[in-house]
Design a protein around this motif. Structure first.
Motif, PDB file in Angstrom:
ATOM      1  N   ALA A 119       6.551   3.640   0.148  1.00  0.00           N
ATOM      2  CA  ALA A 119       7.743   3.545   0.989  1.00  0.00           C
ATOM      3  C   ALA A 119       8.867   2.817   0.269  1.00  0.00           C
ATOM      4  O   ALA A 119      10.032   3.069   0.520  1.00  0.00           O
ATOM      5  CB  ALA A 119       7.421   2.842   2.301  1.00  0.00           C
ATOM      6  N   VAL A 120       8.532   1.921  -0.625  1.00  0.00           N
ATOM      7  CA  VAL A 120       9.543   1.189  -1.378  1.00  0.00           C
ATOM      8  C   VAL A 120       9.505   1.636  -2.821  1.00  0.00           C
ATOM      9  O   VAL A 120       8.469   2.013  -3.350  1.00  0.00           O
ATOM     10  CB  VAL A 120       9.345  -0.339  -1.267  1.00  0.00           C
ATOM     11  N   ASP A 121      10.682   1.599  -3.467  1.00  0.00           N
ATOM     12  CA  ASP A 121      10.797   2.116  -4.824  1.00  0.00           C
ATOM     13  C   ASP A 121      10.224   1.185  -5.881  1.00  0.00           C
ATOM     14  O   ASP A 121       9.641   1.615  -6.843  1.00  0.00           O
ATOM     15  CB  ASP A 121      12.258   2.413  -5.146  1.00  0.00           C
TER      16      ASP A 121
ATOM     17  N   ALA B 196      -5.439   4.222  -7.070  1.00  0.00           N
ATOM     18  CA  ALA B 196      -6.785   4.663  -7.430  1.00  0.00           C
ATOM     19  C   ALA B 196      -7.362   5.627  -6.392  1.00  0.00           C
ATOM     20  O   ALA B 196      -7.960   6.650  -6.745  1.00  0.00           O
ATOM     21  CB  ALA B 196      -7.700   3.453  -7.591  1.00  0.00           C
ATOM     22  N   ARG B 197      -7.175   5.333  -5.103  1.00  0.00           N
ATOM     23  CA  ARG B 197      -7.733   6.190  -4.047  1.00  0.00           C
ATOM     24  C   ARG B 197      -7.092   7.570  -4.074  1.00  0.00           C
ATOM     25  O   ARG B 197      -7.780   8.596  -4.007  1.00  0.00           O
ATOM     26  CB  ARG B 197      -7.530   5.547  -2.675  1.00  0.00           C
ATOM     27  N   CYS B 198      -5.763   7.622  -4.171  1.00  0.00           N
ATOM     28  CA  CYS B 198      -5.071   8.921  -4.197  1.00  0.00           C
ATOM     29  C   CYS B 198      -5.442   9.703  -5.457  1.00  0.00           C
ATOM     30  O   CYS B 198      -5.604  10.924  -5.412  1.00  0.00           O
ATOM     31  CB  CYS B 198      -3.557   8.724  -4.129  1.00  0.00           C
TER      32      CYS B 198
ATOM     33  N   ALA C   6       0.832  -1.201   0.000  1.00  0.00           N
ATOM     34  CA  ALA C   6       0.000   0.000   0.000  1.00  0.00           C
ATOM     35  C   ALA C   6       0.864   1.248   0.000  1.00  0.00           C
ATOM     36  O   ALA C   6       1.987   1.247   0.502  1.00  0.00           O
ATOM     37  CB  ALA C   6      -0.903   0.006   1.224  1.00  0.00           C
ATOM     38  N   CYS C   7       0.316   2.320  -0.548  1.00  0.00           N
ATOM     39  CA  CYS C   7       1.007   3.614  -0.497  1.00  0.00           C
ATOM     40  C   CYS C   7       0.891   4.158   0.925  1.00  0.00           C
ATOM     41  O   CYS C   7       0.077   3.689   1.720  1.00  0.00           O
ATOM     42  CB  CYS C   7       0.420   4.572  -1.520  1.00  0.00           C
TER      43      CYS C   7
ATOM     44  N   LYS D 259      -5.476   3.419   6.785  1.00  0.00           N
ATOM     45  CA  LYS D 259      -5.865   2.009   6.879  1.00  0.00           C
ATOM     46  C   LYS D 259      -7.006   1.687   5.915  1.00  0.00           C
ATOM     47  O   LYS D 259      -7.999   1.053   6.275  1.00  0.00           O
ATOM     48  CB  LYS D 259      -6.213   1.635   8.312  1.00  0.00           C
ATOM     49  N   THR D 260      -6.837   2.180   4.686  1.00  0.00           N
ATOM     50  CA  THR D 260      -7.818   1.909   3.649  1.00  0.00           C
ATOM     51  C   THR D 260      -7.200   0.986   2.613  1.00  0.00           C
ATOM     52  O   THR D 260      -5.981   0.868   2.509  1.00  0.00           O
ATOM     53  CB  THR D 260      -8.279   3.211   2.955  1.00  0.00           C
ATOM     54  N   LYS D 261      -8.057   0.339   1.837  1.00  0.00           N
ATOM     55  CA  LYS D 261      -7.578  -0.561   0.801  1.00  0.00           C
ATOM     56  C   LYS D 261      -6.903   0.246  -0.306  1.00  0.00           C
ATOM     57  O   LYS D 261      -7.441   1.232  -0.782  1.00  0.00           O
ATOM     58  CB  LYS D 261      -8.730  -1.373   0.236  1.00  0.00           C
ATOM     59  N   CYS D 262      -5.728  -0.206  -0.688  1.00  0.00           N
ATOM     60  CA  CYS D 262      -4.954   0.482  -1.726  1.00  0.00           C
ATOM     61  C   CYS D 262      -4.892  -0.419  -2.952  1.00  0.00           C
ATOM     62  O   CYS D 262      -4.663  -1.623  -2.844  1.00  0.00           O
ATOM     63  CB  CYS D 262      -3.546   0.775  -1.221  1.00  0.00           C
ATOM     64  N   SER D 263      -5.080   0.168  -4.123  1.00  0.00           N
ATOM     65  CA  SER D 263      -5.009  -0.626  -5.351  1.00  0.00           C
ATOM     66  C   SER D 263      -3.570  -1.007  -5.689  1.00  0.00           C
ATOM     67  O   SER D 263      -3.335  -1.949  -6.436  1.00  0.00           O
ATOM     68  CB  SER D 263      -5.629   0.157  -6.518  1.00  0.00           C
ATOM     69  N   GLY D 264      -2.613  -0.264  -5.160  1.00  0.00           N
ATOM     70  CA  GLY D 264      -1.208  -0.558  -5.402  1.00  0.00           C
ATOM     71  C   GLY D 264      -0.721  -0.145  -6.780  1.00  0.00           C
ATOM     72  O   GLY D 264       0.402  -0.445  -7.155  1.00  0.00           O
TER      73      GLY D 264
END
Length: 109
Positions: free
Chosen positions: A33-35, A21-23, A2-3, A10-15
């Motif tokens: 956090a990871v590249d 998608a949420r952002c 997750a972003c 603590k929401t579902k992230c599409s990744g």
């Protein structure tokens, strides 16, 4: 993975990268956090630790150089450190200068 904004809420992230998608929907800054997707979350702190450890070693080298150099060289090094915002760049310049001085002169043959 997750972003960071989704992780904090603590929401579902599409990744989806670079913006999930949420952002994208909320028009907020999406940061991971990871590249890369294949890197585990545990590796990021390890890499940061390695970078900090390397920087510490370089700063220790700089300190040792200040302590062991002849007075005139130590004063010049100190002057450069005071005028620079980056002590590691000063160390790099000093190392390059020492390399140049230690190489034999090709015209002296």
């Amino acid at each position: 993975l997750a972003c960071e904004p989704c992780r904090r809420k603590k929401t579902k992230c599409s990744g989806v990268r670079p913006v999930c998608a949420r952002c994208n929907e909320l028009n907020i800054h999406c940061v991971y956090a990871v590249d890369s997707g294949d890197e585990s979350r545990r590796m990021t702190p390890k890499k940061k630790f390695d970078r900090v450890e390397d920087e510490r070693d370089q700063l220790q080298d700089l300190f040792d150089l200040l302590c062991t150099s002849p007075d005139a060289e130590a004063e010049e090094l100190f002057r450069r450190l005071r005028t620079s915002r980056n002590p590691l760049s000063v160390l790099q310049v000093v190392r390059q200068a020492h390399l140049l001085l230690s190489e034999p002169d090709p015209t002296s043959r």
